[in-house]
Scaffold this motif. Structure first.
Motif, PDB file in Angstrom:
ATOM      1  N   TYR A  92       0.834  -1.388  -0.091  1.00  0.00           N
ATOM      2  CA  TYR A  92       0.141   0.034   0.189  1.00  0.00           C
ATOM      3  C   TYR A  92       0.734   1.366  -0.045  1.00  0.00           C
ATOM      4  N   ILE A  96      -0.148   4.616  -1.846  1.00  0.00           N
ATOM      5  CA  ILE A  96      -0.681   5.977  -1.248  1.00  0.00           C
ATOM      6  C   ILE A  96       0.083   7.127  -1.169  1.00  0.00           C
ATOM      7  N   LEU A 100      -0.407  11.297  -1.933  1.00  0.00           N
ATOM      8  CA  LEU A 100      -0.037  12.276  -0.812  1.00  0.00           C
ATOM      9  C   LEU A 100       0.777  13.370  -1.267  1.00  0.00           C
ATOM     10  N   VAL A 110       1.289   8.699   5.485  1.00  0.00           N
ATOM     11  CA  VAL A 110       0.849   7.141   5.129  1.00  0.00           C
ATOM     12  C   VAL A 110       0.690   6.462   6.406  1.00  0.00           C
ATOM     13  N   ALA A 113      -2.779   6.154   7.957  1.00  0.00           N
ATOM     14  CA  ALA A 113      -3.620   5.036   7.373  1.00  0.00           C
ATOM     15  C   ALA A 113      -3.371   3.691   8.053  1.00  0.00           C
ATOM     16  N   TRP A 133      -8.665   4.497   5.426  1.00  0.00           N
ATOM     17  CA  TRP A 133      -8.529   5.889   6.043  1.00  0.00           C
ATOM     18  C   TRP A 133      -9.688   5.899   7.003  1.00  0.00           C
ATOM     19  N   GLU A 158      -7.178   4.581  -3.753  1.00  0.00           N
ATOM     20  CA  GLU A 158      -6.667   5.974  -4.230  1.00  0.00           C
ATOM     21  C   GLU A 158      -7.701   6.947  -4.099  1.00  0.00           C
ATOM     22  N   SER A 160     -10.210   7.177  -1.574  1.00  0.00           N
ATOM     23  CA  SER A 160     -10.258   7.542  -0.471  1.00  0.00           C
ATOM     24  C   SER A 160      -8.783   8.476   0.132  1.00  0.00           C
ATOM     25  N   THR A 161      -7.812   7.897  -0.387  1.00  0.00           N
ATOM     26  CA  THR A 161      -6.602   8.686  -0.056  1.00  0.00           C
ATOM     27  C   THR A 161      -6.863  10.097  -0.623  1.00  0.00           C
ATOM     28  N   CYS A 165      -6.650  13.449   1.885  1.00  0.00           N
ATOM     29  CA  CYS A 165      -5.958  14.522   1.513  1.00  0.00           C
ATOM     30  C   CYS A 165      -6.667  15.770   1.515  1.00  0.00           C
TER      31      CYS A 165
END
Length: 321
Positions: A92, A96, A100, A110, A113, A133, A158, A160-161, A165
């Protein structure tokens, strides 16, 4: 009951082993302590300061030293969970960290998470926070994610990241401090802002908060320490034991899919494999009445088998070979 018996047996074996070692010593005085080190619980060293998100944070203050020590010790001796986090990190981090960095968020987030979900993309909390997350449904929708009975983008790594952010950017704009932004991810911005004002505090480390939030930023820093140098903290993992990233090809869909099992067969994979690599698909069909564009990931066949794939290590310090 069986797990309890196993734990008792292991404890007995440890005590007997140390006793036998002591009794077998030919020296009249105490044996060399370094000889026993492998049989003992070694206390991890707490550094004088740590670096997180570009900030040097001193641990000289008594309460900060002990709060960090608590989390570091927990990660070092909760072996099964920490080992799983380390193995999953190899998969991951590569998904991730680029997101970011693209959004101007320090790569150290990271580790947020990691402490939220242990890098388990299927994680679902008792209060219905979901995904890597651990976003609540309403929060996820406010951050631009689709959440309904057919599609739940909290489970999309991706997307959800990207949502995380957006939250962290907004929090940093309010506080001008990444650690306060991190604490607010757990407690909410309203709570952190209120407590900073009421307690007349200058930073999040000076706040008196509930135990979970008080521990949160220290868990974040301690997780970074362990994952940055696992061997130093007692974790010896081989390259082949790390969970590997899986390459995928994307199929663009703008129409309804009545049967995802048939869709999977048409694309050369099983229904189970389709769901595994598209956790955001929450039902057996995708109605898509609005003609929205979705990207469905189809895993590369060679990457689904250990004997046919190349082993990759995201961070060299993670392995002993």
């Amino acid at each position: 009951m069986m797990q309890k018996s196993v734990k008792i047996s292991l404890s007995v074996l440890l005590v007997v082993g140390i006793s036998v070692f002591l009794m077998s010593s030919t020296r009249s005085e105490q044996p060399d302590r370094t000889s026993l080190i492998h049989l003992m619980a070694v206390v991890p060293e707490v550094p004088s300061q740590v670096e997180f998100a570009g900030e040097n944070i001193s641990l000289d203050r008594l309460d900060m030293y002990e709060r960090y020590d608590r989390e570091l010790t927990g990660f070092c001796y909760n072996h099964s969970t920490t080992l799983l986090v380390l193995k999953r990190a190899n998969r991951y981090f590569s998904m991730i960290v680029p997101v970011l960095e693209k959004n101007g968020i320090p790569a150290d987030f990271v580790y947020l998470a990691a402490i939220e979900s242990s890098f388990n993309p299927k994680a679902l909390s008792p209060v219905k926070a979901a995904g890597l997350w651990q976003l609540m449904p309403s929060t996820a929708q406010q951050l631009g994610l689709e959440v309904n009975e057919y599609v739940d983008e909290r489970y999309h790594v991706e997307k959800s990241t990207e949502a995380a952010c957006r939250y962290l950017k907004s929090a940093y704009a309010e506080y001008g401090d990444w650690m306060a932004a991190a604490a607010s991810y757990n407690a909410g911005r309203g709570r952190i802002s209120t407590e900073l004002k009421k307690q007349q505090a200058q930073n999040v480390f000076d706040l008196w908060l509930n135990d979970e939030t008080s521990r949160y930023v220290f868990r974040l820093m301690a997780m970074k320490a362990v994952l940055s140098d696992p061997y130093r903290y007692g974790f010896a993992v081989k390259k082949k034991q790390l969970y590997q990233p899986v390459r995928t090809r994307m199929v663009t869909v703008t129409t309804p899919i009545d049967d995802l099992a048939q869709f999977a067969r048409d694309n050369g994979i099983t229904y189970a494999q389709l769901k595994e690599y598209n956790l955001w698909l929450r039902d057996r069909s995708l109605p898509n009445k609005t003609g929205r564009e979705y990207q469905i990931a189809i895993p590369e066949r060679d990457d689904l088998y250990y004997t046919s794939r190349k082993m990759e290590t995201y961070q060299k310090s993670w392995t002993v070979d």
